[in-house]
Design a protein around this motif. Sequence first.
Motif, PDB file in Angstrom:
ATOM      1  N   TYR A  84      50.481  28.151  -1.714  1.00  0.00           N
ATOM      2  CA  TYR A  84      49.125  27.913  -2.221  1.00  0.00           C
ATOM      3  C   TYR A  84      48.509  29.152  -2.885  1.00  0.00           C
ATOM      4  N   ILE A 110      49.192  32.025   3.705  1.00  0.00           N
ATOM      5  CA  ILE A 110      48.564  30.727   3.942  1.00  0.00           C
ATOM      6  C   ILE A 110      49.565  29.801   4.623  1.00  0.00           C
ATOM      7  N   ALA A 113      46.901  23.900   4.026  1.00  0.00           N
ATOM      8  CA  ALA A 113      45.715  23.754   3.175  1.00  0.00           C
ATOM      9  C   ALA A 113      45.323  22.293   3.048  1.00  0.00           C
ATOM     10  N   THR A 136      41.957  26.651   3.401  1.00  0.00           N
ATOM     11  CA  THR A 136      43.253  27.251   3.702  1.00  0.00           C
ATOM     12  C   THR A 136      43.217  27.913   5.077  1.00  0.00           C
TER      13      THR A 136
END
Length: 526
Positions: A84, A110, A113, A136
């Motif tokens: 992401y 991350i 999300a 996130t």
Amino acid sequence: MCALPSPRAQRPPACTRTSKNSCALLASRCSGFCSNDFGRLLSSNLKILRNIILKDDTEFVKVWSKTSKSLISYESGRIYFDNYRCCYSSLLPEPELLYELPKTPKTEKIEDALLCQCPLENVLPNASEQKSCLLTLTAHNWLYRLSADTGETLQRVYLSSRFKFRSLGWDSSQETFYVRSIQCKQTALERQAGVDNNILMHVAVFQVFPLQLVGMLEINKKVFGKTAVDVLLSQGVLAVSHSSKLVRLYSFEYIVNKFRTEELILGQQCELNDAKGIVGEAPYGVPVNIYIHECPPVLFEMSYFENGVQIGGHPWHYIYTPNHKRHRGTHHVCSITDGALAKNGVQDMKCDSLEADWIFFHPDDSGRIIHAGPSSINILKIMAETGCDWKYEIITDFSITAARDSNQASQVIVTSSGRMVKRRFQMLDDDPAQETFRMVKYEDELDLLAVVDITHAEDEGQARLRLHDNKTGTLMKRVPLEEPWDVTYSHEVYFDRDTIIHTVQEKNNSFCCHVYKMKRPPSDQP
């Protein structure tokens, strides 16, 4: 003074128009002659787009490809690369980079999300809260709210310095979501001391638009049972799964009302559990404020064999496989009111294949069921039995069947005496030599079923995206995909309006994203 005509008199609603010509309707929209009834206008535009897509001379052409060393995700016109970190828009003729976040160490990457679309029913006081955002969850327990278009950090919440959070999920889509920790494991010191760690995991629940904290709860095995192994939230229901193949459902609203000790507000000072700090700020984070000290009333309980339990349909039913080996491969459809099995409620494709069939409630809110296997797709309806409103039966709305060559199920051999003998053998339903279904998805805006079928030619799998009418099952169009389809690697295909996205895992453990766009031939007019 001369009075001006009302806006409605100037712009008649879409439902009163008599013209059915697509070009005329699109031209009227470009010139501003359009209805103030936005729902009808959007519906009319999508019908035009559907008609264009389904024309024989409309093609889908590959316009873009990009590789990645990590999984590729897609949602609502955005393609995400590198966990992401990089976001591309697929709404343009060719995908373009929307934003790229700064590189971070693995300890801050991350983990998961969720994309939040902007709210339509109310106006929020803060302009930044009105726009679409990406929620996130990072490896170091921060929850970020990023602008979906620029990647700018709009808000951040620190969750905990004690618990490790790993995944996000929707409770109610675009309204309430939850953050789930990893399962707590007994430490070596606890084992040596003979101390039982009964905490399974922690779950933080938030509302969006604006971002607000509902609470942090802990799942205790003393309350829910020592066999509890997993927890999730869905549609206001807390579902607890057990190692004994049992699932129990509880009302989350009841849990909040009865067991929440204190309401917490992000950014405000709090003193709870012998600790003091600002909620959502490091190192304090979000304290546990929902202690479930006794088992809530069980709304629903079911023992299953595999694949869990699904609830849906109109009226409410559930789908499961009974916990007995003789029911392996079958799916039972029962009323959630009294648990009664529907007439024709045992669905069994009797697939002789390497991969099992799959079944789920249709996402178009029609209450139907999609039951798909390698050679057929059945769309099922839940109907009240004739003359009996409280008993239900399952009927087939329509079926989609793969093309099969029955002659390939036999072999001709020559004996030592020269006689020709035809020997028959059992061919698998997902045999590479036959057309096989691999995926079924629903395009809600165009009301089309997108079905991926695979055929083999010269030792390579060739994929096609078939578009079927969602109401009748009629095959409307076939779109070939250029990339070979190797069944030993993972694939995902997304059909979104005028765009097809194919993500594929490649042999070198990398991933690739291929984007196709609708293309119309040039006009013959001078």
